[in-house]
Design a protein around this motif. Sequence first.
Motif, PDB file in Angstrom:
ATOM      1  N   ARG A 143      11.806  16.053  -5.280  1.00  9.13           N
ATOM      2  CA  ARG A 143      11.549  14.699  -5.257  1.00  9.13           C
ATOM      3  C   ARG A 143      10.701  13.868  -6.763  1.00  9.13           C
ATOM      4  NH1 ARG A 143       9.817  10.083  -0.709  1.00  9.13           N
ATOM      5  NH2 ARG A 143       9.530   8.384  -1.997  1.00  9.13           N
ATOM      6  N   ASP A 170      14.427   1.546  -5.252  1.00  8.35           N
ATOM      7  CA  ASP A 170      13.364   2.903  -5.535  1.00  8.35           C
ATOM      8  C   ASP A 170      12.289   2.595  -4.603  1.00  8.35           C
ATOM      9  OD1 ASP A 170      12.277   4.974  -6.509  1.00  8.35           O
ATOM     10  OD2 ASP A 170      11.219   4.009  -8.259  1.00  8.35           O
ATOM     11  N   LYS A 195      18.874   7.944  -4.599  1.00  7.23           N
ATOM     12  CA  LYS A 195      17.338   7.929  -3.859  1.00  7.23           C
ATOM     13  C   LYS A 195      17.290   8.810  -2.413  1.00  7.23           C
ATOM     14  CE  LYS A 195      12.985   6.966  -3.728  1.00  7.23           C
ATOM     15  NZ  LYS A 195      11.945   6.200  -4.230  1.00  7.23           N
ATOM     16  N   LYS A 211       6.979   6.054   0.470  1.00  7.13           N
ATOM     17  CA  LYS A 211       5.673   6.307  -0.299  1.00  7.13           C
ATOM     18  C   LYS A 211       4.964   4.887  -0.142  1.00  7.13           C
ATOM     19  CE  LYS A 211       6.405   9.633  -4.053  1.00  7.13           C
ATOM     20  NZ  LYS A 211       6.615   9.788  -5.580  1.00  7.13           N
TER      21      LYS A 211
HETATM   22  N1  GLY Z   1       9.651   6.236  -7.092  1.00  6.05           N
HETATM   23  C1  GLY Z   1       9.584   7.753  -6.898  1.00  6.05           C
HETATM   24  C2  GLY Z   1       9.729   8.070  -5.620  1.00  6.05           C
HETATM   25  O1  GLY Z   1       9.972   7.334  -4.677  1.00  6.05           O
HETATM   26  O2  GLY Z   1       9.603   9.371  -5.364  1.00  6.05           O
END
Ligand code: GLY
Length: 364
Positions: free
Chosen positions: A247, A143, A233, A149
């Motif tokens: 997202r 993740d 992901k 992010k």
């Molecule tokens: N952990 C959530 C994202 O990367 O959007």
Amino acid sequence: MITEHVNRIPVHLDGKTIYDIVLEDSFDALAKEVSALGTEKKKICIIADSNVADLYLDEVTKILSGCCREVTSYVFPAGEENKNLKTVQGAYEHLILNHYDRKDLLVALGGGVTGDLCGFVAATYLRGVDFVQIPTTLLSQVDSGIGGKTGVDIDSYKNMVGAFHMPKLVYTNVSVLRTLPDDQFSGGMGEVIKHGLILDKEYFDWIQTNRAKILAKDADTLKLLIQGSDFIKREVVEIDPTEQNERATLNFGHTLGHAIEKLKNFTMLHGHSVGALAAMNICKERGLVKQDEIDAYKALMEYFFIPTSISGLNTEEVIAATKNDKKMEAGVIKFILLDRVGHAYIDRTVTKDEMERALATIFR
Ligand code: GLY
């Protein structure tokens, strides 16, 4: 679906490959993968916390020394409480004193705290330098290490300051999970199972079928598990890299979950915050999922030692804490719900009463 191993998962944006997620059983291919980024004349700064540095810093430093001009490292004390601007300042100072320039490379060696922090330093030092993720926890491998992010906490406000900054490579050595403490593995499984609930029922079913081998950390099964989550992901990040819409579905369980984590002073693991189980109960009330599907989810949580209830909190304080969440938009809570197991959507109509009844199902 999950039957064959892949060693490389390219992540695309606007039709171009932006970086690869590489899946290996060791650090043996790290030099080759990093060299392919053109590092021969660069300096590399490895950023790691004190726990991971003890385990892997020497090995990774030795490997990377063979593919660049010089390697230095910045080690900070382990713990979420150090994911802050003070640690970032320490990293900037290290980079300045060691004459890092805009062409050099940072490497995040560690879990989510390190990846987010190093990524933020990379996004901002000299207005942006390249970085590589070497995630060493299950959570970061499936993740936080993927998707760009980055950020730090401001007091008890998680990830309040940050930037989207994509890594140049995610190098995943699955074998490091053998040294991962059991509670961290369990917390990571919390997110893995949610990936199935949000986007892929077949993956959820695969986890159920293979749960014994996953718990035993069977190497082949773990690799399949991680690649399954990475595919999920990747799909979301490619569609919506900067979380304008889709997202946000990855935040299933976060509205109540973050509020609970905050009220518990972040003493519990993110993957243990039971927000998703509460959200499942809202879905059930709305006729979107069935009780036996909640029971199956709960059984899987219990199998991986993920708590299914929480004590010491009351409804009012949790609901009040949701108001400070980043998921608020124009004063309305953006709540993620499932319209079926394997498909999540954004809902802006969840009421206080629904949240109260959902919380009652997870309080003890
Ligand atoms: N952990 C959530 C994202 O990367 O959007």
